[in-house]
Design a protein around this motif. Structure first.
Motif, PDB file in Angstrom:
ATOM      1  N   VAL A   1       0.666  -1.286  -0.067  1.00 24.14           N
ATOM      2  CA  VAL A   1      -0.082  -0.107   0.122  1.00 24.14           C
ATOM      3  C   VAL A   1       0.818   1.388   0.016  1.00 24.14           C
ATOM      4  O   VAL A   1       0.661   2.274  -0.828  1.00 24.14           O
ATOM      5  N   ALA A   2       1.848   1.196   0.923  1.00 24.49           N
ATOM      6  CA  ALA A   2       2.659   2.127   0.923  1.00 24.49           C
ATOM      7  C   ALA A   2       3.603   2.528  -0.529  1.00 24.49           C
ATOM      8  O   ALA A   2       3.623   3.696  -0.902  1.00 24.49           O
ATOM      9  N   ALA A   3       3.749   1.697  -1.091  1.00 26.50           N
ATOM     10  CA  ALA A   3       4.736   1.696  -2.288  1.00 26.50           C
ATOM     11  C   ALA A   3       3.889   2.149  -3.301  1.00 26.50           C
ATOM     12  O   ALA A   3       4.122   2.985  -4.145  1.00 26.50           O
ATOM     13  N   LEU A   4       2.544   1.684  -3.461  1.00 27.74           N
ATOM     14  CA  LEU A   4       1.692   2.083  -4.414  1.00 27.74           C
ATOM     15  C   LEU A   4       1.171   3.350  -4.161  1.00 27.74           C
ATOM     16  O   LEU A   4       1.129   4.310  -5.205  1.00 27.74           O
ATOM     17  N   THR A   5       0.933   3.910  -3.031  1.00 17.75           N
ATOM     18  CA  THR A   5       0.591   5.141  -2.778  1.00 17.75           C
ATOM     19  C   THR A   5       1.691   6.410  -3.007  1.00 17.75           C
ATOM     20  O   THR A   5       1.272   7.188  -3.791  1.00 17.75           O
ATOM     21  N   GLY A   6       2.768   6.024  -2.882  1.00 18.25           N
ATOM     22  CA  GLY A   6       3.912   7.037  -3.335  1.00 18.25           C
ATOM     23  C   GLY A   6       4.110   6.786  -4.731  1.00 18.25           C
ATOM     24  O   GLY A   6       4.121   7.900  -5.250  1.00 18.25           O
ATOM     25  N   ALA A   7       4.139   5.889  -5.425  1.00 18.80           N
ATOM     26  CA  ALA A   7       4.230   5.797  -6.889  1.00 18.80           C
ATOM     27  C   ALA A   7       2.901   6.429  -7.482  1.00 18.80           C
ATOM     28  O   ALA A   7       3.204   7.292  -8.463  1.00 18.80           O
ATOM     29  N   VAL A   8       1.837   6.251  -7.188  1.00 20.01           N
ATOM     30  CA  VAL A   8       0.582   7.106  -7.835  1.00 20.01           C
ATOM     31  C   VAL A   8       0.708   8.505  -7.466  1.00 20.01           C
ATOM     32  O   VAL A   8       0.330   9.280  -8.287  1.00 20.01           O
ATOM     33  N   GLY A   9       0.989   8.789  -6.352  1.00 18.77           N
ATOM     34  CA  GLY A   9       1.175  10.156  -5.862  1.00 18.77           C
ATOM     35  C   GLY A   9       2.036  10.928  -6.572  1.00 18.77           C
ATOM     36  O   GLY A   9       1.775  11.942  -7.166  1.00 18.77           O
ATOM     37  N   ALA A  10       3.418  10.401  -6.929  1.00 22.46           N
ATOM     38  CA  ALA A  10       4.325  11.068  -7.680  1.00 22.46           C
ATOM     39  C   ALA A  10       3.779  11.281  -8.856  1.00 22.46           C
ATOM     40  O   ALA A  10       4.174  12.078  -9.769  1.00 22.46           O
ATOM     41  N   GLY A  11       3.330   9.780  -9.573  1.00 20.67           N
ATOM     42  CA  GLY A  11       2.567  10.098 -10.811  1.00 20.67           C
ATOM     43  C   GLY A  11       1.503  11.167 -11.166  1.00 20.67           C
ATOM     44  O   GLY A  11       1.484  11.916 -12.027  1.00 20.67           O
ATOM     45  N   LEU A  12       0.654  11.291 -10.222  1.00 18.10           N
ATOM     46  CA  LEU A  12      -0.181  12.254 -10.308  1.00 18.10           C
ATOM     47  C   LEU A  12       0.072  13.713 -10.356  1.00 18.10           C
ATOM     48  O   LEU A  12      -0.432  14.666 -11.080  1.00 18.10           O
ATOM     49  N   VAL A  13       1.121  14.162  -9.642  1.00 15.88           N
ATOM     50  CA  VAL A  13       1.889  15.118  -9.496  1.00 15.88           C
ATOM     51  C   VAL A  13       2.421  15.544 -10.818  1.00 15.88           C
ATOM     52  O   VAL A  13       2.391  16.612 -11.488  1.00 15.88           O
ATOM     53  N   THR A  14       3.021  14.424 -11.238  1.00 17.95           N
ATOM     54  CA  THR A  14       3.681  14.808 -12.897  1.00 17.95           C
ATOM     55  C   THR A  14       2.561  15.134 -13.503  1.00 17.95           C
ATOM     56  O   THR A  14       2.805  15.914 -14.567  1.00 17.95           O
ATOM     57  N   LEU A  15       1.669  14.046 -13.699  1.00 17.98           N
ATOM     58  CA  LEU A  15       0.590  14.289 -14.971  1.00 17.98           C
ATOM     59  C   LEU A  15      -0.161  15.477 -14.762  1.00 17.98           C
ATOM     60  O   LEU A  15      -0.646  15.982 -15.642  1.00 17.98           O
ATOM     61  N   LEU A  16      -0.432  15.987 -13.308  1.00 17.48           N
ATOM     62  CA  LEU A  16      -1.464  17.099 -13.236  1.00 17.48           C
ATOM     63  C   LEU A  16      -0.577  18.552 -13.338  1.00 17.48           C
ATOM     64  O   LEU A  16      -1.248  19.449 -13.021  1.00 17.48           O
ATOM     65  N   HIS A  17       0.637  18.269 -13.607  1.00 19.50           N
ATOM     66  CA  HIS A  17       1.525  19.550 -13.712  1.00 19.50           C
ATOM     67  C   HIS A  17       0.858  20.642 -14.708  1.00 19.50           C
ATOM     68  O   HIS A  17       0.737  21.746 -14.494  1.00 19.50           O
ATOM     69  N   GLU A  18       0.299  19.813 -15.990  1.00 26.02           N
ATOM     70  CA  GLU A  18      -0.342  20.708 -17.019  1.00 26.02           C
ATOM     71  C   GLU A  18      -1.968  20.364 -16.912  1.00 26.02           C
ATOM     72  O   GLU A  18      -1.800  19.230 -17.483  1.00 26.02           O
ATOM     73  N   LEU A  19      -2.647  21.346 -16.219  1.00 31.00           N
ATOM     74  CA  LEU A  19      -4.009  20.832 -16.332  1.00 31.00           C
ATOM     75  C   LEU A  19      -4.786  20.906 -17.867  1.00 31.00           C
ATOM     76  O   LEU A  19      -4.582  21.809 -18.544  1.00 31.00           O
TER      77      LEU A  19
END
Length: 156
Positions: A22-40
């Motif tokens: 859970v911790a690893a997937l949460t970190g990976a998804v969180g980092a991915g979302l930050v990168t993905l949502l950089h340009e809305l």
């Protein structure tokens, strides 16, 4: 050990592994979302929604497995699974059987015509070794507790 207290048994190594997943997937998804949502844009929001849906589906089992537990008291054995709970009165238990199948150990309880599986213990291959050659300590402790409460003879 006092017999008039309820004992709760959980397979801690699996809970530790589930927490790491859970911790690893949460970190990976969180980092991915930050990168993905950089340009809305509509496309990035849709990608983020799909990523979150995937995250929820993948994390659901390890997160919900924190509910798994076996409670043994003087009246019954209660098994809490992810979606259901059942209680087996000690007076109805006619036999116990330790078994391993599909990369998990469990204790099979016979109660007349019914059979129940309790204290699930997922086990993984050890490097260079076979699948869980010896039962997990938690399973052995639960089995010993139940046998003592039932006053069944210990297996040889």
């Amino acid at each position: 050990m006092s017999m008039n207290e309820a004992r709760v048994y959980r397979h801690v190594p699996w809970l530790f592994a589930a927490g790491l997943i859970v911790a690893a997937l949460t970190g990976a998804v969180g980092a991915g979302l930050v990168t993905l949502l950089h340009e809305l844009s509509v496309a990035t929001v849709c990608k983020a929604a799909v990523a979150l849906l995937f995250y929820v589906v993948v994390v659901a089992f390890p997160l919900l497995s924190f509910r798994w537990r076996t409670v043994i008291d003087d009246e019954a054995v209660t098994q809490h699974w992810i979606t259901r709970t059942y209680r087996i009165p000690l007076a109805e238990i006619t036999g116990l059987e330790r078994d391993a199948a599909a990369h998990r150990w469990f204790l099979r309880i016979h109660a007349g015509e019914k059979t129940f599986e309790v204290i699930p213990c997922p086990v993984y291959r050890r490097p260079g070794g076979a699948f869980g050659a010896t039962p997990p300590r938690t399973l052995l402790a639960a089995e010993a507790d139940l046998e003592a409460r039932l006053a069944l003879p210990q297996p040889a």
